[in-house]
Design a protein around this motif. Structure first.
Motif, PDB file in Angstrom:
ATOM      1  N   LYS A   3       0.816  -1.216   0.000  1.00 52.44           N
ATOM      2  CA  LYS A   3       0.000   0.000   0.000  1.00 52.44           C
ATOM      3  C   LYS A   3       0.851   1.267   0.000  1.00 52.44           C
ATOM      4  CE  LYS A   3      -3.912   2.096   2.417  1.00 52.44           C
ATOM      5  NZ  LYS A   3      -4.843   1.967   3.544  1.00 52.44           N
ATOM      6  N   SER A   4       1.897   1.312   0.792  1.00 52.71           N
ATOM      7  CA  SER A   4       2.720   2.521   0.846  1.00 52.71           C
ATOM      8  C   SER A   4       3.480   2.732  -0.465  1.00 52.71           C
ATOM      9  CB  SER A   4       3.669   2.512   2.041  1.00 52.71           C
ATOM     10  OG  SER A   4       4.591   1.462   1.939  1.00 52.71           O
ATOM     11  N   ASP A   5       3.911   1.642  -1.114  1.00 49.88           N
ATOM     12  CA  ASP A   5       4.559   1.758  -2.418  1.00 49.88           C
ATOM     13  C   ASP A   5       3.582   2.316  -3.455  1.00 49.88           C
ATOM     14  OD1 ASP A   5       6.888   0.664  -1.376  1.00 49.88           O
ATOM     15  OD2 ASP A   5       6.440  -1.362  -2.087  1.00 49.88           O
ATOM     16  N   LEU A   6       2.338   1.848  -3.392  1.00 48.72           N
ATOM     17  CA  LEU A   6       1.314   2.321  -4.316  1.00 48.72           C
ATOM     18  C   LEU A   6       1.025   3.800  -4.090  1.00 48.72           C
ATOM     19  CD1 LEU A   6      -0.740   1.777  -6.541  1.00 48.72           C
ATOM     20  CD2 LEU A   6      -2.320   0.957  -4.786  1.00 48.72           C
ATOM     21  N   ILE A   7       0.954   4.224  -2.843  1.00 47.31           N
ATOM     22  CA  ILE A   7       0.726   5.642  -2.521  1.00 47.31           C
ATOM     23  C   ILE A   7       1.868   6.488  -3.063  1.00 47.31           C
ATOM     24  CG2 ILE A   7       0.628   7.306  -0.615  1.00 47.31           C
ATOM     25  CD1 ILE A   7      -0.983   5.131   0.934  1.00 47.31           C
ATOM     26  N   ASP A   8       3.095   6.041  -2.869  1.00 46.73           N
ATOM     27  CA  ASP A   8       4.257   6.766  -3.393  1.00 46.73           C
ATOM     28  C   ASP A   8       4.189   6.889  -4.917  1.00 46.73           C
ATOM     29  OD1 ASP A   8       5.205   6.944  -0.803  1.00 46.73           O
ATOM     30  OD2 ASP A   8       6.681   5.333  -1.030  1.00 46.73           O
ATOM     31  N   ALA A   9       3.850   5.795  -5.606  1.00 43.52           N
ATOM     32  CA  ALA A   9       3.778   5.807  -7.064  1.00 43.52           C
ATOM     33  C   ALA A   9       2.660   6.718  -7.551  1.00 43.52           C
ATOM     34  CB  ALA A   9       3.573   4.394  -7.587  1.00 43.52           C
ATOM     35  N   ASP A  13       3.240   9.960  -9.926  1.00 46.89           N
ATOM     36  CA  ASP A  13       2.612   9.991 -11.248  1.00 46.89           C
ATOM     37  C   ASP A  13       1.651  11.170 -11.405  1.00 46.89           C
ATOM     38  OD1 ASP A  13       3.984   7.697 -11.881  1.00 46.89           O
ATOM     39  OD2 ASP A  13       2.259   6.358 -11.674  1.00 46.89           O
ATOM     40  N   ALA A  14       0.888  11.470 -10.342  1.00 45.22           N
ATOM     41  CA  ALA A  14      -0.124  12.525 -10.422  1.00 45.22           C
ATOM     42  C   ALA A  14       0.424  13.894 -10.049  1.00 45.22           C
ATOM     43  CB  ALA A  14      -1.304  12.172  -9.521  1.00 45.22           C
ATOM     44  N   GLY A  15       1.638  13.940  -9.512  1.00 44.02           N
ATOM     45  CA  GLY A  15       2.217  15.214  -9.100  1.00 44.02           C
ATOM     46  C   GLY A  15       1.503  15.820  -7.908  1.00 44.02           C
ATOM     47  N   ILE A  16       1.088  14.949  -6.981  1.00 44.68           N
ATOM     48  CA  ILE A  16       0.401  15.400  -5.767  1.00 44.68           C
ATOM     49  C   ILE A  16       1.179  14.931  -4.549  1.00 44.68           C
ATOM     50  CG2 ILE A  16      -1.890  15.469  -6.833  1.00 44.68           C
ATOM     51  CD1 ILE A  16      -2.472  12.716  -5.648  1.00 44.68           C
ATOM     52  N   THR A  17       0.768  15.396  -3.380  1.00 41.77           N
ATOM     53  CA  THR A  17       1.450  14.987  -2.154  1.00 41.77           C
ATOM     54  C   THR A  17       1.084  13.543  -1.811  1.00 41.77           C
ATOM     55  OG1 THR A  17      -0.341  15.704  -0.705  1.00 41.77           O
ATOM     56  CG2 THR A  17       1.355  17.349  -1.264  1.00 41.77           C
ATOM     57  N   LYS A  18       1.925  12.947  -0.990  1.00 42.93           N
ATOM     58  CA  LYS A  18       1.642  11.582  -0.544  1.00 42.93           C
ATOM     59  C   LYS A  18       0.365  11.543   0.288  1.00 42.93           C
ATOM     60  CE  LYS A  18       6.380   9.920  -0.593  1.00 42.93           C
ATOM     61  NZ  LYS A  18       7.483   9.360   0.185  1.00 42.93           N
ATOM     62  N   ALA A  19       0.112  12.603   1.057  1.00 42.68           N
ATOM     63  CA  ALA A  19      -1.106  12.660   1.870  1.00 42.68           C
ATOM     64  C   ALA A  19      -2.345  12.672   0.985  1.00 42.68           C
ATOM     65  CB  ALA A  19      -1.083  13.892   2.769  1.00 42.68           C
ATOM     66  N   ALA A  20      -2.294  13.426  -0.106  1.00 42.42           N
ATOM     67  CA  ALA A  20      -3.429  13.480  -1.030  1.00 42.42           C
ATOM     68  C   ALA A  20      -3.614  12.143  -1.736  1.00 42.42           C
ATOM     69  CB  ALA A  20      -3.231  14.593  -2.043  1.00 42.42           C
ATOM     70  N   ALA A  21      -2.516  11.503  -2.103  1.00 41.11           N
ATOM     71  CA  ALA A  21      -2.591  10.201  -2.758  1.00 41.11           C
ATOM     72  C   ALA A  21      -3.161   9.155  -1.802  1.00 41.11           C
ATOM     73  CB  ALA A  21      -1.216   9.770  -3.247  1.00 41.11           C
ATOM     74  N   LYS A  22      -2.756   9.209  -0.536  1.00 42.38           N
ATOM     75  CA  LYS A  22      -3.276   8.270   0.463  1.00 42.38           C
ATOM     76  C   LYS A  22      -4.776   8.470   0.652  1.00 42.38           C
ATOM     77  CE  LYS A  22      -2.741   6.727   5.215  1.00 42.38           C
ATOM     78  NZ  LYS A  22      -2.079   6.912   6.502  1.00 42.38           N
TER      79      LYS A  22
END
Length: 90
Positions: A3-9, A13-22
């Protein structure tokens, strides 16, 4: 990939923060769960679909003792890959 690897990717890819991706990933997963609990089917064309299937109660055996046991009925989630996903991995 966990899950954390997916959030990082996703963040990269989207050019957003990790918090927003999570937050986006948790929303996605939560909405799929909510739909499946409600008995709906979730379908993403080309990627795949999730559905809930009922598994009937049945008899099983304890492998250590050989005794017959009752296995309760339950709902199980099934995923069927779409054609685009299948083609991508083959």
């Amino acid at each position: 990939m966990n899950k954390s690897d997916l959030i990082d990717a996703m963040a990269e890819d989207a050019g957003i923060t990790k918090a927003a991706a999570k937050k986006a990933l948790e929303s996605f997963l939560g909405n799929i769960e909510k739909s499946l609990k409600g008995g709906d089917r979730v379908s993403l064309v080309g990627f795949g679909s999730w559905s809930v299937s009922k598994r009937a109660a049945r008899e099983g055996r304890n492998p250590q003792t050989g005794k017959t046991i009752q296995i309760a009925a339950k709902n199980v989630v099934k995923f069927k890959a779409g054609s685009d996903l299948s083609d991508a991995v083959n």
